[in-house]
Design an enzyme around this catalytic site. Sequence first.
Site, short mmCIF file in Angstrom:
data_model
loop_
_atom_site.label_atom_id
_atom_site.label_comp_id
_atom_site.label_asym_id
_atom_site.label_seq_id
_atom_site.Cartn_x
_atom_site.Cartn_y
_atom_site.Cartn_z
N SER A 172 45.94 13.24 -61.34
CA SER A 172 46.07 14.67 -61.59
C SER A 172 44.70 15.26 -61.90
CB SER A 172 47.03 14.93 -62.76
OG SER A 172 48.34 14.51 -62.44
N HIS B 18 33.65 22.11 -55.27
CA HIS B 18 32.24 21.92 -54.93
C HIS B 18 31.82 23.10 -54.06
CE1 HIS B 18 32.41 17.73 -56.35
NE2 HIS B 18 33.57 17.67 -55.72
N CYS C 93 50.34 14.88 -60.21
CA CYS C 93 51.35 13.82 -60.18
C CYS C 93 52.45 14.22 -61.16
CB CYS C 93 50.73 12.49 -60.57
SG CYS C 93 51.85 11.08 -60.34
#
Length: 264
Positions: free
Chosen positions: A112, A117, A140
């Site tokens: 998780s 970026h 998750c």
Amino acid sequence: MKKLKLHGFNNLTKSLSFCIYDICYAKTTEERDGYIAYIDELYNANRLTEILSETCSIIGANILNIARQDYEPQGASVTILVSEEPVDPKLIDKTEHPGPLPETVVAHLDKSHICVHTYPESHPEGGLCTFRADIEVSTCGVISPLKALNYLIHQLESDIVTIDYRVRGFTRDINGMKHFIDHEINSIQNFMSEDMKALYDMVDVNVYQENIFHTKMLLKEFDLKHYMFHTKPEDLTDSERQEITAALWKEMREIYYGRNMPAV
């Protein structure tokens, strides 16, 4: 879809990945350097941290750890480790980490996390500048990253967007039956607001049996003044405006279709 009664934790991993592009034309070297400096400051590590923290709030995740870094000469990255369950605020590490996270955190990060970026870029001769942001929201459990879809696209200036969503793993119900997805989806577009869908031309490429969904978005309206940096279209000749418009439109189509195209 009927709500499942699960045996234990929901082990499905849901990953939403974005590639967001902002295109600009800067006539001179000074203007190109100015655009790169402007966009680099606009989307620095602190601003990206604010955006991703709000994303956590939208999807109902709890922040465990934040790692962020600005780079020279340009670019930034932020990674946030999240959990589905509430955590003790005293145990949250909010310090900056310019390098990799500790091994124990990296192991959990694969399940998780939210990360971004940035990649500012310019052509030394053509005057075209591109800002790209790669964002991944991976969860998750029952948390759905699709809830953050509209917010993230609105927060970043987006001429072109490519989105991938996939569900991996399986979870079991109380009868032991495996479930490889726990929600209905036939298109990422179904999770977008109507005003957003009106702004973009969109194409889907989905592999339903593999729980893979892909959507590409290209801004419909083209107004040259929105793509000029420190130059007004009215200060250009008709031929210059036509040449710059053709160059920008070619650049956008090449990014959208993912291949080089011949000059028109």
